[in-house]
Design an enzyme around this catalytic site. Sequence first.
Site, PDB file in Angstrom:
ATOM      1  N   CYS A  35       3.550   8.610   0.778  1.00 13.77           N
ATOM      2  CA  CYS A  35       4.114   7.704   1.780  1.00 13.77           C
ATOM      3  C   CYS A  35       4.201   6.339   1.090  1.00 13.77           C
ATOM      4  O   CYS A  35       3.178   5.774   0.704  1.00 13.77           O
ATOM      5  CB  CYS A  35       3.189   7.659   3.000  1.00 13.77           C
ATOM      6  SG  CYS A  35       3.703   6.447   4.217  1.00 13.77           S
ATOM      7  N   GLU A  86       0.828  -1.199   0.000  1.00 13.88           N
ATOM      8  CA  GLU A  86       0.000   0.000   0.000  1.00 13.88           C
ATOM      9  C   GLU A  86       0.865   1.253   0.000  1.00 13.88           C
ATOM     10  O   GLU A  86       1.971   1.259   0.561  1.00 13.88           O
ATOM     11  CB  GLU A  86      -0.918  -0.009   1.230  1.00 13.88           C
ATOM     12  CG  GLU A  86      -1.944  -1.129   1.131  1.00 13.88           C
ATOM     13  CD  GLU A  86      -2.845  -1.284   2.351  1.00 13.88           C
ATOM     14  OE1 GLU A  86      -3.924  -1.838   2.195  1.00 13.88           O
ATOM     15  OE2 GLU A  86      -2.471  -0.851   3.444  1.00 13.88           O
ATOM     16  N   CYS A 114       6.908  -6.791   6.692  1.00  9.52           N
ATOM     17  CA  CYS A 114       8.041  -6.098   7.316  1.00  9.52           C
ATOM     18  C   CYS A 114       8.933  -7.101   8.034  1.00  9.52           C
ATOM     19  O   CYS A 114       8.444  -8.084   8.579  1.00  9.52           O
ATOM     20  CB  CYS A 114       7.548  -5.042   8.302  1.00  9.52           C
ATOM     21  SG  CYS A 114       8.929  -4.042   8.934  1.00  9.52           S
ATOM     22  N   CYS A 166       7.351  -4.314  15.360  1.00  6.02           N
ATOM     23  CA  CYS A 166       6.831  -3.289  16.267  1.00  6.02           C
ATOM     24  C   CYS A 166       5.419  -3.683  16.730  1.00  6.02           C
ATOM     25  O   CYS A 166       4.550  -3.965  15.895  1.00  6.02           O
ATOM     26  CB  CYS A 166       6.805  -1.936  15.577  1.00  6.02           C
ATOM     27  SG  CYS A 166       8.414  -1.485  14.931  1.00  6.02           S
ATOM     28  N   CYS A 200      -0.832   6.292   9.986  1.00  6.84           N
ATOM     29  CA  CYS A 200       0.419   5.677  10.421  1.00  6.84           C
ATOM     30  C   CYS A 200       0.174   4.396  11.198  1.00  6.84           C
ATOM     31  O   CYS A 200      -0.634   4.368  12.113  1.00  6.84           O
ATOM     32  CB  CYS A 200       1.172   6.638  11.329  1.00  6.84           C
ATOM     33  SG  CYS A 200       2.157   7.759  10.397  1.00  6.84           S
TER      34      CYS A 200
HETATM   35  S1  SF4 Z   1       6.456   0.354  12.309  1.00  9.94           S
HETATM   36 FE1  SF4 Z   1       7.933  -1.355  12.645  1.00  9.94          FE
HETATM   37  S2  SF4 Z   1       6.815  -3.223  11.984  1.00  9.94           S
HETATM   38 FE2  SF4 Z   1       5.677  -1.435  11.193  1.00  9.94          FE
HETATM   39  S3  SF4 Z   1       6.419  -1.178   9.085  1.00  9.94           S
HETATM   40 FE3  SF4 Z   1       7.648   0.186  10.422  1.00  9.94          FE
HETATM   41  S4  SF4 Z   1       9.446  -1.039  11.017  1.00  9.94           S
HETATM   42 FE4  SF4 Z   1       7.935  -2.462  10.198  1.00  9.94          FE
END
Ligand code: SF4
Length: 349
Positions: A107, A94, A114, A118, A339
């Site tokens: 963005c 996305e 990923c 997180c 976000c």
């Molecule tokens: S916030 Fe952390 S888990 Fe999410 S896309 Fe960014 S680096 Fe990856």
Amino acid sequence: MQTEKKDIRALTKEQLRDFFVAQGDKAFRGNQVYEWLWNKGAHSFEDMTNIAKVTRNLLEEHFVINHIKVDQMQRSADGTVKNAVRLHDDLVVESVLIPTETRTTACVSSQVGCSLDCNFCATARLKRMRNLNPDEIYDQVVAIDNESRLYYDRPLSNIVFMGMGEPLMNYNNVLKAIDKITSPEGLGMSPKRITVSTSGVPKMIKKLADDEVKFKLAVSLHSAIDEVRSGIMPFSAKFPLKDLRESLEYWYSKTKSRITYEYVVWKGINDRKEDIDALVKFCKYVPSKVNLIEYNPIDDGEFQQANPEAIDNYIKALEQNGIVVVVRRSRGKDIDAACGQLANKNEAV
Ligand code: SF4
């Protein structure tokens, strides 16, 4: 057995020129094809009308042109646009267009899923499937530039690498994409309008400094206390804040470019006085500013937006210490474009 055809857009101009020379043609033919691929955005060899049919057939034999496809485009009530982007192997990422009065920001994603974990982030729930290629990153930007012209009558002004993925875990491809975005043969954008946002991988931050990149750096900090930070971003246990600090000092000594810290305040997690004091102290190591970002809960879990008083306390303390702080309201919440919300909800990835 037929060998798999290569994506022609993975080739540099030099490599394309070499290909034609190896085929007994003129190196100049490589320039012409390169121009079709990048300046004119050709989606097929058939589009290359000033290239002889026999040459187009030769290209067809050896290569494919992989382009992304914007599968689904959603517009938020606040004007934010989210693209679900289908890649040549049917995976989906996305990217988001964020308009304000004066600028339009793209963005973009750098990985499918990923590599990191997180706890507050929806993307982390998709395992990393692969890195994006430079042209797949570039194409996301072009798609948003087109949408910006269509809906807002102005070109894209800024790019942030804050979509899906950790850009520094796809280092080479992200840098190649930025080269293309900033080159006159690509979009000719100034690198000063591009921000790469990392969760803070010290070794790679030093590499950026050594490579003398000209774009800006943002770090998702979220806490300046090791134990708290590793509760929010478990991988950061491997990268203690002292290493992060050292890499940022190195970055600044080489680039003289101020760092932006991205920081979300969560209720009961990092909203205490000691959290604020630690951030103020951390900000003094290297010239920096703080973006306090409004959080969008991804479920009813432990991560909830802090009370407004906690945010005010952060703002007051930072300002009293002469640190620039900007509060970023999240955009596109109604379409899960804000976000930490990018998770291909509408797609079976
Ligand atoms: S916030 Fe952390 S888990 Fe999410 S896309 Fe960014 S680096 Fe990856």
